[in-house]
Design a protein around this motif. Structure first.
Motif, short mmCIF file in Angstrom:
data_model
loop_
_atom_site.label_atom_id
_atom_site.label_comp_id
_atom_site.label_asym_id
_atom_site.label_seq_id
_atom_site.Cartn_x
_atom_site.Cartn_y
_atom_site.Cartn_z
N GLN A 154 51.57 68.12 45.83
CA GLN A 154 52.65 67.70 45.36
C GLN A 154 53.20 66.62 45.86
O GLN A 154 53.30 66.79 47.34
N ASP A 162 43.44 73.18 36.61
CA ASP A 162 44.03 74.42 36.75
C ASP A 162 45.31 75.00 37.55
O ASP A 162 46.03 75.65 37.00
N ILE A 193 61.69 78.26 50.89
CA ILE A 193 61.57 78.46 49.61
C ILE A 193 60.03 78.33 49.13
O ILE A 193 59.63 78.76 48.14
N VAL A 194 59.24 77.40 49.57
CA VAL A 194 57.95 77.45 49.44
C VAL A 194 57.26 78.71 49.57
O VAL A 194 57.46 79.14 50.58
N PHE A 195 56.36 78.96 48.47
CA PHE A 195 55.86 80.45 48.70
C PHE A 195 54.51 80.46 49.27
O PHE A 195 54.17 81.16 49.75
N PHE A 196 54.07 79.18 49.17
CA PHE A 196 52.41 79.14 49.79
C PHE A 196 52.06 77.99 50.30
O PHE A 196 52.79 76.64 49.67
N TYR A 197 51.36 77.44 51.18
CA TYR A 197 50.95 76.20 51.80
C TYR A 197 49.32 75.78 51.00
O TYR A 197 48.77 76.77 51.03
N SER A 198 49.17 74.70 50.76
CA SER A 198 47.74 74.53 50.56
C SER A 198 46.91 74.21 51.61
O SER A 198 47.45 73.88 52.68
N TRP A 239 59.02 73.63 43.46
CA TRP A 239 58.27 74.51 44.74
C TRP A 239 56.74 75.04 44.24
O TRP A 239 56.68 75.27 43.19
N ASN A 240 56.03 75.31 45.31
CA ASN A 240 54.91 76.09 45.13
C ASN A 240 55.62 77.60 44.76
O ASN A 240 56.06 78.10 45.38
N THR A 241 55.11 78.10 43.78
CA THR A 241 55.56 79.45 43.54
C THR A 241 54.33 80.14 42.80
O THR A 241 53.21 79.50 42.51
N TRP A 286 58.87 87.16 46.32
CA TRP A 286 59.70 86.46 46.56
C TRP A 286 59.70 85.12 46.34
O TRP A 286 59.86 84.34 47.37
N ASP A 287 59.05 84.60 45.36
CA ASP A 287 58.92 83.16 45.15
C ASP A 287 60.14 82.89 44.31
O ASP A 287 61.24 83.52 43.98
N ALA A 288 60.20 81.23 44.28
CA ALA A 288 61.39 80.69 43.88
C ALA A 288 61.91 81.09 42.34
O ALA A 288 63.10 81.30 42.09
N THR A 300 48.49 72.25 43.61
CA THR A 300 48.61 72.66 44.92
C THR A 300 49.18 71.61 45.80
O THR A 300 49.91 71.38 46.72
N GLU A 346 48.03 71.01 53.63
CA GLU A 346 49.15 71.31 54.32
C GLU A 346 49.09 72.16 55.66
O GLU A 346 49.42 71.80 56.76
#
Lengths: 252, 64, 149
Positions: free
Chosen positions: C149, C144, C33-38, A177-179, A122-124, C147, C41
Motif C-alpha cells: 500500500q 486476493d 498499529i500495522v498488524f504485519f509487514y509484507s 492499515w494492514n489488518t 490485536w489488529d486495528a 499487502t 517491507e
C-alpha cells in the motif's frame, strides 16, 4: 421540524402507534433472513458453511456503528440545542448499541477461530471495535455517576462526542492499515464482493436488526420519559410538606 | 434423522455457527424483555405517585 | 438564539481539533498499529534475529512442503519479494496455497521461524460453483490480498 416532536406527550402517542409496525417488520425480516441464511443459501467457496456466521456478525457490527452514530448525534443535539428528547434518546440508545457491539465481538470471535485460526488478535479493526464497546460502557457509567441527572447527561454527552472519532477509524481501519480482518465487502468500489445469494440474507438480517433497534428504542424512550416524570414528581414531593393523606398512603 | 444431523453439523462448523446464533437470540430477546419490564415498572411507579387516590385507574399510554 | 449559535460553533471547532489530534496521533503510531509487514517491507527493514514480528502475504503456489512431525515450510509472497517460512503446529482451516496468511515469529538467517500462523481471507464471498465458473471463463479477478500500500 424538531420542535414538533419536542413535546413528549405527542412523541409518546407516535411511539405507541409505531411500535407494532416495528415489531411486525422485525419479525418478518428476521424470519426470512434466518430462513435464507441457514437453509437456502450456499456455503462459501473458501469458508464453507462457516460463512453463515456472517449473517449475524455483520448486521451486529453495522448496528454497533449505527447506534453509536445515533448516540453521538443525540448527544450533540442535547448539548447544543438542549432538546429534552435528545437526552432521552441518547440514554435509550446506549444499552442497545453496547449489546450489539458485544454480539459483534463474540460472533466475530466464533468466526475467527475456525477461519483465521485465532479467537482474537490485536489488529486495528478488532481493537477499535473493543474500544467502541468501552466507550458505550463509559457513557452509561458516567451518565449514572451523578446525583444530578442534568450534570450526568452533560458529562456523558461530551464523552460520547469525543468518542465519535472512533467511528470513522473503525470503518476505515481495514483500508488504512494492514489488518487480519478483510476489507469491506458490501459497500465497495466496483460493486459488492458478495454473491447475490449470500447478499440477500445479509441484507434481510440487516433490515431486521435495524427495525429491532427502532422497536426497542421506542420502548426504552417511553420508559425513560416515564422515569423522568417519576423523578421530577418525587423531587416535588420532597419539597412539599407531606400531607396527612400521603402519610396514610405510606402506611397502607 | 441423518439429514438433521448433517444440517446441525454444518460441514464441521456447527460448533461455531450454533453458539453464534444462540447468543444473538438470547441477547436480543433478553434486551427486548428487560426493556419492556423497564417501561412497565416506570409506568406503574408513575401511576402510584401521580394518583394515590385512584390506584385502579390506568395511565395514558399504558397499553402495552 | 445567540447562545445556541455559540455552543454550535464551539462544538464544531472542538470536533475539528479532536479529529486533527486523532489523525496526528494515528499517523505517529502508524508502525505499531500495522498488524504485519509484507516481504518487501521486511527486505527493506532487515530486522534482527531477536525481534518478534508478523509477516503477511500470499502462500506461494506449490511452495508448501510438509516433511512430517507437524512441521510445515512454505513461502510467503507479495508478488515482488518472497520470504521462506518454517512453522511447527496446527494450521488454520483456511490455510492453502494462493491464499492470504499472517505468520508471527522471528527472522533468523533469512528464514522466518514462525510460532503462529493465521489465515487471512479476502472480501469476496461466493458459492463454489460460481468461483469455478469464474476461473474457467478466465474472469477471476485474482486480486486476493492487498499487502502493498
Amino acid at each position: 421540524m424538531l420542535h414538533r416532536f419536542a413535546n413528549p406527550t405527542r412523541f409518546l402517542r407516535l411511539a405507541a402507534a409505531m411500535q407494532p409496525w416495528m415489531a411486525a417488520l422485525t419479525g418478518v425480516m428476521l424470519a426470512f433472513g434466518l430462513y435464507f441464511g441457514l437453509f437456502d443459501s450456499p456455503g462459501d467457496y473458501q469458508q464453507g458453511e462457516s460463512v453463515r456466521i456472517m449473517y449475524v456478525h455483520v448486521p451486529s457490527a453495522w448496528m454497533a456503528l449505527l447506534c453509536y452514530t445515533a448516540l453521538a448525534g443525540s448527544c450533540a443535539v442535547s448539548l447544543i440545542w438542549k432538546h429534552p428528547l435528545a437526552d432521552v434518546a441518547a440514554r435509550a440508545t446506549a444499552p442497545i448499541g453496547a449489546w450489539f457491539t458485544f454480539l459483534a465481538l463474540v460472533t466475530g470471535s466464533l468466526w475467527g477461530k475456525p477461519m483465521w485460526g485465532t479467537w482474537w488478535v490485536w489488529d486495528a479493526r478488532l481493537t477499535s471495535v473493543l474500544i467502541l464497546f468501552f466507550l458505550y460502557l463509559g457513557y452509561m457509567a458516567l451518565d449514572n455517576a451523578f446525583d444530578d441527572p442534568g450534570r450526568g447527561a452533560r458529562a456523558s454527552s461530551i464523552l460520547a462526542l469525543v468518542g465519535f472519532v472512533n467511528v470513522p477509524i473503525i470503518k476505515f481501519s481495514v483500508d488504512w492499515w494492514n489488518t487480519l480482518h478483510q476489507p469491506a465487502s458490501v459497500i465497495k468500489m466496483g460493486g459488492s464482493a458478495i454473491h447475490p445469494s449470500m447478499l440477500m440474507p445479509l441484507l434481510l438480517m440487516g433490515v431486521g436488526f435495524t427495525s429491532y433497534y427502532f422497536w426497542v428504542l421506542l420502548i426504552r424512550i417511553r420508559g425513560e420519559i416515564c422515569a423522568n416524570k417519576v423523578r421530577s414528581l418525587r423531587l416535588r414531593q420532597v419539597h412539599e410538606q407531606p400531607s396527612a393523606d400521603d402519610l396514610s398512603e405510606e402506611a397502607s | 434423522m441423518d439429514t438433521l444431523l448433517t444440517f446441525l453439523n454444518m460441514g464441521g462448523y456447527g460448533d461455531f455457527i450454533w453458539p453464534a446464533y444462540v447468543i444473538v437470540t438470547i441477547v436480543l430477546a433478553g434486551l427486548l424483555i428487560s426493556s419492556r419490564r423497564f417501561v412497565k415498572a416506570a409506568e406503574a411507579e408513575l401511576g402510584s405517585i401521580k394518583q394515590p387516590h385512584q390506584r385502579g385507574r390506568r395511565e395514558v399510554g399504558d397499553e402495552t | 438564539m445567540k447562545r445556541k449559535h455559540k455552543r454550535l460553533t464551539f462544538a464544531g471547532i472542538a470536533m475539528l481539533l479532536l479529529a486533527t489530534a486523532a489523525a496526528l496521533i494515528l499517523s505517529a503510531f502508524e508502525d505499531s498499529i500495522v498488524f504485519f509487514y509484507s516481504p518487501t517491507e521486511l527486505a527493506k527493514q532487515k530486522p534482527g534475529p531477536d525481534l518478534r514480528l508478523r509477516i503477511g502475504g500470499l502462500v506461494e503456489e506449490g511452495s508448501v512442503v510438509k516433511p512430517g512431525g507437524a512441521i510445515v515450510s512454505f513461502r510467503v509472497t507479495d508478488m515482488r519479494n518472497v520470504i521462506a517460512v518454517r512453522y511447527k503446529g496446527i494450521l488454520p482451516d483456511l490455510f492453502r496455497e494462493g491464499q492470504g496468511v499472517v505468520a508471527e515469529g522471528r527472522l533468523q538467517n533469512g528464514v522466518f521461524q514462525a510460532d503462529e500462523v493465521l489465515a487471512k481471507h479476502d472480501e469476496n464471498y461466493m458459492p463454489p460453483e460460481v468461483a469455478d465458473a469464474l476461473r474457467e471463463s478466465g474472469q477471476w479477478k485474482g486480486k486476493d490480498m492487498e499487502t502493498e500500500q
